[in-house]
Design an enzyme around this catalytic site. Sequence first.
Site, PDB file in Angstrom:
ATOM      1  CG  HIS A 106      -1.654  -1.126   1.213  1.00 58.24           C
ATOM      2  ND1 HIS A 106      -3.184  -1.322   2.237  1.00 58.24           N
ATOM      3  CD2 HIS A 106      -1.885  -1.838   0.332  1.00 58.24           C
ATOM      4  CE1 HIS A 106      -4.080  -2.177   1.754  1.00 58.24           C
ATOM      5  NE2 HIS A 106      -3.353  -2.966   0.863  1.00 58.24           N
ATOM      6  CD  GLU A 118     -13.548   3.399  -0.169  1.00 56.40           C
ATOM      7  OE1 GLU A 118     -14.241   3.069   0.357  1.00 56.40           O
ATOM      8  OE2 GLU A 118     -13.602   4.157  -1.212  1.00 56.40           O
ATOM      9  CE1 TYR A 176     -14.092  10.763  -0.911  1.00 56.37           C
ATOM     10  CE2 TYR A 176     -12.752  12.181   0.210  1.00 56.37           C
ATOM     11  CZ  TYR A 176     -13.172  12.743  -0.895  1.00 56.37           C
ATOM     12  OH  TYR A 176     -13.478  13.248  -1.301  1.00 56.37           O
ATOM     13  CE1 TYR A 211      -9.267  -9.408   0.844  1.00 52.29           C
ATOM     14  CE2 TYR A 211      -8.216  -7.138   1.453  1.00 52.29           C
ATOM     15  CZ  TYR A 211      -8.125  -7.390   0.689  1.00 52.29           C
ATOM     16  OH  TYR A 211      -8.543  -7.754  -0.658  1.00 52.29           O
TER      17      TYR A 211
END
Length: 382
Positions: free
Chosen positions: A163, A255, A265, A276
């Site tokens: 990420h 998204e 957000y 997960y």
Amino acid sequence: MTPRLLLTLACALTPGLVTTACAQDNEAQPAAVERAQWPFTATEFGRFDEPWAMTFLPDGGLLVTEKGGKLRHFDVTSRKSTEITGVPAVAYGGQGGLGDVVLHPQFASNQLVYISYAEAGDGDTRGAAVARAKLQLDKAGGGKLADLQVIWRQTPKVTGSGHYGHRIAFDQDGKLWISSSERQKFDPAQDMKANLGKLIRLNDDGSVPADNPFVDQGSPADQVWSLGHRNILGIAFDAQQRLWAHEMGPKGGDELNLIQRGGNYGYPLVSNGNHYDGREIPNHDTRPDFIAPKVTWWEVISPAGLIIYSGSQFPQWQGSGFIGGLSSKSLVRVAFEGENASEAERFDMGERIREVEQGPDGAIWLLEDGKGGRLLKLTPRN
């Protein structure tokens, strides 16, 4: 039975694409377009080693990044690939490595190229970085990056190799936008003492614009345009200069968002997906104080790369968004109607699609993910 489970069961009866609350908008996922009905032909132009991003040069050539740390110049006429030297060392592994590449809006006069990459820190830490340098091509088609300067870094650097985000784009005013994902650490997305899980807006030299929404909070909050993001892997401006960003959500929560100045957000406090490990995350409709996505994919597409098409080769698609799908091995077309969006159609490409770009002539170009990833040019079918 929890409200979230009831919602999940209800959505299971109408699988696929939904907006903020499945119970409110049970729009079915469009079926993949049959290959015989594709309005384009896909032609292979070359292959690369774990390609991640590409951008076109004014002469029609391409710069292509390979995650392992190589920047390549690709001549689309001769289909010859040559290496550009001067790329900084990258922290390769997991999702880390060499990332995005874009040109400065005045590239023709200043020759500036911007790259993003994962950078090693102290101990076992890593973080994304963005650097700019002058591109100096030689007559053989190769070249180098000269006078490289790092102009932005994720802070803090953390452990792990996922990420990073580090997609970059320029707007029409010459401001530099960077997606800074939350490095799989969750909480930093809401922490204004970190620039992780945020969308960043800077001047082209890395300095902070005086009109950023959190500029009075000091660094690094002054860099931030929006927060509460998980893993943004595609950003693009539409013709009205609205910024759209897609991100990989948790399980069942990819998204597409319309970005607002100073907007939150919600991640990890809310999401339309779950962790997960099975733990539930409250849905967006439980917290109207957070901005909900315009599109949620409950059957995830694993989005990567984003363009909003403006070319002439596919006039029927002008104004549409195109998203590469990794796990879905697809090219997804999104239709926009003002500030709303929906999936319009999907093309099963048979391979993970890492990057999407529009060529100078209006063709659509794709990069497949992984070793031997193909460079494909999509042109109208005769």
